[in-house]
Design a protein around this motif. Structure first.
Motif, PDB file in Angstrom:
ATOM      1  N   ALA A  57      33.723  28.131 -35.507  1.00 29.60           N
ATOM      2  CA  ALA A  57      34.653  29.255 -35.643  1.00 29.60           C
ATOM      3  C   ALA A  57      35.337  29.345 -37.010  1.00 29.60           C
ATOM      4  O   ALA A  57      35.348  30.417 -37.626  1.00 29.60           O
ATOM      5  N   PRO A  58      35.945  28.263 -37.534  1.00 27.79           N
ATOM      6  CA  PRO A  58      36.586  28.411 -38.844  1.00 27.79           C
ATOM      7  C   PRO A  58      35.603  28.751 -39.954  1.00 27.79           C
ATOM      8  O   PRO A  58      35.961  29.410 -40.935  1.00 27.79           O
ATOM      9  N   PHE A  59      34.358  28.342 -39.798  1.00 26.05           N
ATOM     10  CA  PHE A  59      33.347  28.639 -40.806  1.00 26.05           C
ATOM     11  C   PHE A  59      32.916  30.103 -40.728  1.00 26.05           C
ATOM     12  O   PHE A  59      32.514  30.695 -41.727  1.00 26.05           O
ATOM     13  N   THR A  94      43.423  22.433 -41.810  1.00 24.87           N
ATOM     14  CA  THR A  94      42.940  21.744 -43.018  1.00 24.87           C
ATOM     15  C   THR A  94      41.674  22.352 -43.596  1.00 24.87           C
ATOM     16  O   THR A  94      41.305  22.035 -44.725  1.00 24.87           O
ATOM     17  N   LEU A  95      40.990  23.209 -42.839  1.00 26.36           N
ATOM     18  CA  LEU A  95      39.702  23.735 -43.298  1.00 26.36           C
ATOM     19  C   LEU A  95      39.880  24.984 -44.150  1.00 26.36           C
ATOM     20  O   LEU A  95      39.431  26.075 -43.811  1.00 26.36           O
ATOM     21  N   VAL A  96      40.545  24.800 -45.276  1.00 26.16           N
ATOM     22  CA  VAL A  96      40.770  25.899 -46.213  1.00 26.16           C
ATOM     23  C   VAL A  96      40.228  25.484 -47.578  1.00 26.16           C
ATOM     24  O   VAL A  96      40.258  24.300 -47.937  1.00 26.16           O
ATOM     25  N   VAL A  97      39.737  26.444 -48.333  1.00 23.02           N
ATOM     26  CA  VAL A  97      39.096  26.103 -49.605  1.00 23.02           C
ATOM     27  C   VAL A  97      40.081  25.486 -50.597  1.00 23.02           C
ATOM     28  O   VAL A  97      39.681  24.726 -51.486  1.00 23.02           O
ATOM     29  N   ASP A  98      41.370  25.782 -50.433  1.00 25.63           N
ATOM     30  CA  ASP A  98      42.364  25.223 -51.352  1.00 25.63           C
ATOM     31  C   ASP A  98      42.547  23.718 -51.167  1.00 25.63           C
ATOM     32  O   ASP A  98      43.172  23.070 -52.017  1.00 25.63           O
ATOM     33  N   ALA A  99      42.026  23.147 -50.078  1.00 26.28           N
ATOM     34  CA  ALA A  99      42.122  21.706 -49.862  1.00 26.28           C
ATOM     35  C   ALA A  99      40.953  20.959 -50.495  1.00 26.28           C
ATOM     36  O   ALA A  99      40.881  19.733 -50.400  1.00 26.28           O
ATOM     37  N   LEU A 100      40.040  21.700 -51.126  1.00 26.72           N
ATOM     38  CA  LEU A 100      38.882  21.102 -51.787  1.00 26.72           C
ATOM     39  C   LEU A 100      38.896  21.451 -53.270  1.00 26.72           C
ATOM     40  O   LEU A 100      39.321  22.541 -53.663  1.00 26.72           O
TER      41      LEU A 100
END
Length: 275
Positions: free
Chosen positions: A139-141, A117-123
């Motif tokens: 890590a995802p950051f 869920t930590l993708v820019v397309d979800a914001l």
């Protein structure tokens, strides 16, 4: 701190079991131990793998007929030719008890699908992006901070990293320090990335959980920034279950709405590593 970086397969351990069907079998190219609890490693990248920066994959070791797999965020950006991971060491962990022993040349197996869920397309687009992390939740950051697409969508990036001890903050400090010299995104990052560290056990310049620092106002005064506002800000959250719950409640109390790829909104939470 112990680092192994040269790819030399002479000392690689032979496989104990055959590689399962429909998984990638990749080679460890570097290992770096930060503390007795944290280490990072890089492996070769399958040519067919496509992923969004911020997503995770399921990785394991070929050390059993039915290998144990765990979710690991890819810490390297989507454009990188290798895959980087940042891991905790759990002495009796089904996977990490063995994964922490990997050496250059060893084999790591990986399922073929990435998600998260930590993708820019979800914001939805905004001025500031707050990346709230504890421990290996950074890590995802690490992936997103090294991806040009992140800078296309947000003007300012504020990364928070909270750990028990000062030494556990090193990974994030090295990550941010290297951004401006990165040949691909260096020019994009200048003056746009802020790292905010705190510790919860060892004495440091900033002590306390991130929710307490935000709630008291110290977070804002330390950085000299305006308070979180859904009109201008977006939030990503990754780390311990306790932190996820607290920051999610804080975000919602301020009027933020949880988003997804199908319904982009103002904050997202990665829950894959809980439980």
């Amino acid at each position: 701190m112990n680092t192994t970086s040269a790819l030399n397969t002479v000392g690689a351990r032979p496989l104990q079991f055959p590689i399962p069907a429909n998984v990638y079998a990749e080679t460890v190219v570097s290992v770096k131990h930060y503390t007795d609890r944290l280490f990072s490693f890089r492996i070769t990248r399958p040519q067919s793998l496509r992923f969004r920066s911020g997503e995770f994959v399921m990785i394991g070791l070929p050390n059993a007929e039915k290998p144990v797999y765990r979710a690991y965020s890819v810490a390297s950006p989507a454009w990188d030719e290798e895959l980087e991971f940042f891991s905790i060491k759990v002495p009796d962990g089904p996977l990490t008890s063995e994964l922490q022993k990997i050496q250059v040349g060893d084999t790591v197996i990986m399922r073929q699908k990435s998600t998260g869920t930590l993708v820019v397309d979800a914001l939805t687009p905004a001025k500031r992006l707050f990346m709230i992390s504890t421990g290996t939740g950074i890590a995802p950051f690490a992936s997103l901070l090294r991806d040009p697409d992140t800078y296309e969508k947000f003007d300012q990036l504020i990364l928070t990293h909270t750990c028990r001890d000062n030494a556990e903050l090193t990974y994030g400090q090295e990550l941010v320090a290297a951004l401006e010299s990165d040949p691909l995104i260096g020019e994009l990052t200048t003056g746009r990335v802020t790292l905010y560290n705190s510790t919860t056990r060892e004495e440091s310049a900033r002590m306390g959980r991130i929710t307490a620092l935000i709630g008291s106002g110290k977070f804002y005064s330390d950085l000299g920034i305006d308070k979180l506002n859904p009109a201008t800000d977006r939030i990503m959250i990754c780390g311990s279950m306790h932190m996820l719950k607290d920051v999610k409640e804080l975000a919602e109390s301020l009027g933020f709405e949880e988003g997804s790829l199908s319904h982009p909104a103002t904050f997202v939470v990665e829950r894959a590593f809980v439980g």
